[in-house]
Design a protein around this motif. Sequence first.
Motif, PDB file in Angstrom:
ATOM      1  N   ASP A   1      -2.952 -69.791 -55.571  1.00  0.00           N
ATOM      2  CA  ASP A   1      -4.061 -70.658 -55.977  1.00  0.00           C
ATOM      3  C   ASP A   1      -3.607 -72.104 -56.187  1.00  0.00           C
ATOM      4  O   ASP A   1      -4.196 -72.836 -56.979  1.00  0.00           O
ATOM      5  N   GLY A   2      -2.598 -72.522 -55.452  1.00  0.00           N
ATOM      6  CA  GLY A   2      -2.064 -73.879 -55.621  1.00  0.00           C
ATOM      7  C   GLY A   2      -3.044 -74.977 -55.297  1.00  0.00           C
ATOM      8  O   GLY A   2      -2.863 -76.116 -55.742  1.00  0.00           O
ATOM      9  N   ILE A   3      -4.113 -74.666 -54.540  1.00  0.00           N
ATOM     10  CA  ILE A   3      -5.082 -75.709 -54.197  1.00  0.00           C
ATOM     11  C   ILE A   3      -5.732 -76.269 -55.452  1.00  0.00           C
ATOM     12  O   ILE A   3      -6.189 -77.428 -55.462  1.00  0.00           O
ATOM     13  N   SER A   4      -5.775 -75.497 -56.526  1.00  0.00           N
ATOM     14  CA  SER A   4      -6.358 -75.987 -57.784  1.00  0.00           C
ATOM     15  C   SER A   4      -5.498 -77.082 -58.406  1.00  0.00           C
ATOM     16  O   SER A   4      -5.966 -77.814 -59.280  1.00  0.00           O
ATOM     17  N   ASP A   5      -4.241 -77.218 -57.967  1.00  0.00           N
ATOM     18  CA  ASP A   5      -3.351 -78.255 -58.487  1.00  0.00           C
ATOM     19  C   ASP A   5      -3.392 -79.535 -57.663  1.00  0.00           C
ATOM     20  O   ASP A   5      -2.648 -80.476 -57.953  1.00  0.00           O
ATOM     21  N   LEU A   6      -4.237 -79.569 -56.633  1.00  0.00           N
ATOM     22  CA  LEU A   6      -4.321 -80.760 -55.799  1.00  0.00           C
ATOM     23  C   LEU A   6      -4.835 -81.941 -56.617  1.00  0.00           C
ATOM     24  O   LEU A   6      -5.898 -81.853 -57.237  1.00  0.00           O
ATOM     25  N   PRO A   7      -4.086 -83.054 -56.663  1.00  0.00           N
ATOM     26  CA  PRO A   7      -4.523 -84.203 -57.468  1.00  0.00           C
ATOM     27  C   PRO A   7      -5.815 -84.816 -56.933  1.00  0.00           C
ATOM     28  O   PRO A   7      -6.227 -84.531 -55.804  1.00  0.00           O
ATOM     29  N   PRO A   8      -6.476 -85.661 -57.734  1.00  0.00           N
ATOM     30  CA  PRO A   8      -7.698 -86.327 -57.258  1.00  0.00           C
ATOM     31  C   PRO A   8      -7.440 -87.139 -55.994  1.00  0.00           C
ATOM     32  O   PRO A   8      -6.319 -87.593 -55.733  1.00  0.00           O
ATOM     33  N   ALA A   9      -8.492 -87.336 -55.233  1.00  0.00           N
ATOM     34  CA  ALA A   9      -8.386 -88.094 -53.991  1.00  0.00           C
ATOM     35  C   ALA A   9      -8.152 -89.569 -54.278  1.00  0.00           C
ATOM     36  O   ALA A   9      -8.504 -90.072 -55.355  1.00  0.00           O
TER      37      ALA A   9
ATOM     38  N   GLY B   1      -6.173 -69.781 -49.643  1.00  0.00           N
ATOM     39  CA  GLY B   1      -7.412 -69.072 -49.953  1.00  0.00           C
ATOM     40  C   GLY B   1      -8.661 -69.888 -49.674  1.00  0.00           C
ATOM     41  O   GLY B   1      -9.615 -69.873 -50.462  1.00  0.00           O
ATOM     42  N   LEU B   2      -8.699 -70.584 -48.538  1.00  0.00           N
ATOM     43  CA  LEU B   2      -9.806 -71.483 -48.220  1.00  0.00           C
ATOM     44  C   LEU B   2     -10.817 -70.871 -47.255  1.00  0.00           C
ATOM     45  O   LEU B   2     -11.627 -71.583 -46.667  1.00  0.00           O
ATOM     46  N   GLY B   3     -10.793 -69.549 -47.106  1.00  0.00           N
ATOM     47  CA  GLY B   3     -11.790 -68.870 -46.289  1.00  0.00           C
ATOM     48  C   GLY B   3     -11.465 -68.885 -44.812  1.00  0.00           C
ATOM     49  O   GLY B   3     -10.386 -69.283 -44.381  1.00  0.00           O
ATOM     50  N   ARG B   4     -12.464 -68.445 -44.042  1.00  0.00           N
ATOM     51  CA  ARG B   4     -12.286 -68.384 -42.592  1.00  0.00           C
ATOM     52  C   ARG B   4     -12.200 -69.791 -42.003  1.00  0.00           C
ATOM     53  O   ARG B   4     -12.933 -70.692 -42.417  1.00  0.00           O
ATOM     54  N   VAL B   5     -11.318 -69.953 -41.037  1.00  0.00           N
ATOM     55  CA  VAL B   5     -11.200 -71.241 -40.356  1.00  0.00           C
ATOM     56  C   VAL B   5     -12.440 -71.472 -39.491  1.00  0.00           C
ATOM     57  O   VAL B   5     -12.850 -70.594 -38.716  1.00  0.00           O
ATOM     58  N   LEU B   6     -13.047 -72.631 -39.628  1.00  0.00           N
ATOM     59  CA  LEU B   6     -14.153 -73.041 -38.758  1.00  0.00           C
ATOM     60  C   LEU B   6     -13.542 -73.647 -37.495  1.00  0.00           C
ATOM     61  O   LEU B   6     -12.751 -74.589 -37.579  1.00  0.00           O
ATOM     62  N   ARG B   7     -13.886 -73.116 -36.336  1.00  0.00           N
ATOM     63  CA  ARG B   7     -13.253 -73.556 -35.087  1.00  0.00           C
ATOM     64  C   ARG B   7     -14.271 -74.240 -34.182  1.00  0.00           C
ATOM     65  O   ARG B   7     -15.350 -73.699 -33.923  1.00  0.00           O
ATOM     66  N   TRP B   8     -13.906 -75.428 -33.714  1.00  0.00           N
ATOM     67  CA  TRP B   8     -14.734 -76.189 -32.776  1.00  0.00           C
ATOM     68  C   TRP B   8     -13.938 -76.377 -31.488  1.00  0.00           C
ATOM     69  O   TRP B   8     -13.132 -77.286 -31.387  1.00  0.00           O
ATOM     70  N   PRO B   9     -14.137 -75.523 -30.490  1.00  0.00           N
ATOM     71  CA  PRO B   9     -13.416 -75.683 -29.229  1.00  0.00           C
ATOM     72  C   PRO B   9     -14.019 -76.815 -28.404  1.00  0.00           C
ATOM     73  O   PRO B   9     -15.235 -76.883 -28.229  1.00  0.00           O
TER      74      PRO B   9
END
Length: 341
Positions: free
Chosen positions: A15-23, A101-109
């Motif tokens: 769950d490291g994405i929760s540690d991502l600093p602000p943009a 844990g960011l879900g299914r990858v959205l793919r645009w071929p």
Amino acid sequence: MSEWLIYRGTGAPHDGISDLPPAPPWRDFDGGPLVPPAAPLDAATERRLGVQRRQARNHRPGTRERELVNAALYLRRPLLVTGDPGSGKSTLAHSVAYELGLGRVLRWPIVSRTVLRDGLYQYDALGRLQDLQFERVAGQPGRYADEPDGGIGRYVRLGPLGTALLPSAQPRVLLVDELDKSDIDLPNDLLNVLEEGEFTIPELERIADRTPEVRVLCDDGTTVLVREGRVRCRAFPFIVLTSNGERDFPIPLLRRCLHLQLEPPDKERLAGMVRAHFGDTAAERHEPVIDSFLARAPGDMRAIDQLLNAIHLTQQADWPEGDDTRQRLTSELLRPLDRAR
């Protein structure tokens, strides 16, 4: 491992994405309200994504690859990934989505006929017109007569890029595959969307005064409310733009991206790919084929598909001892792509 790394490249979900600093202030987006998290994948989708999940678990990026992925996450910038076919460009997107844990990858071929709108949304105007005509002929209220504006949202579907830009608490992962195959205009057309993190749907904008909220279908099969015909992100998606290096891109696009050049995979990475497809012991059993794949002259181009095809064939066929068919076919299947016969 450095503490600043959100994506670690270990193949283990966390769950490291929760540690991502602000943009950064210039990449801080305020879209809302937040859409619900994506629903858990059904059994059929899980089976279809099985190989991709195994590849993601076995992907072991190098130091530079790991650092640039994290830089893109921190800076909320797309990652332009270039390299030979089979060097792991697409796998990188699946690895990030799986580990964080960011879900299914959205793919645009991307193909030569692809335009920006294909990635943002589609509006089936012809289908709606036909339904209205059938209703008039039948003299009966339409199937969606009790829905806002005759159910216009049922004829709108967000594309992969449009779905990735929905306001969510965590970034979605979007793979824009083989951007170098596009028409010359598409890279420039992407600039404003990638910079602003938003787009509008004119068909819904026109009715916003009487129908401010319209429920539409997303690329991942879910439905969301679009307000006043406008979609703006909250967490900028992690976007991987892949290219086989067949063309140069305009400077304005390069300025908005971080660039990662992937080198041909070494033996360790190839072994991980083989394990992902054929099982945990496959790399050791087929080490001679992997060595043959790596034994190429400078400048020769080979794709991972060739290696996988060779291993699959040698597993399926039962040639007798002393038959050189296995070796001959392996040599044929691993022939460099850029060398004439």
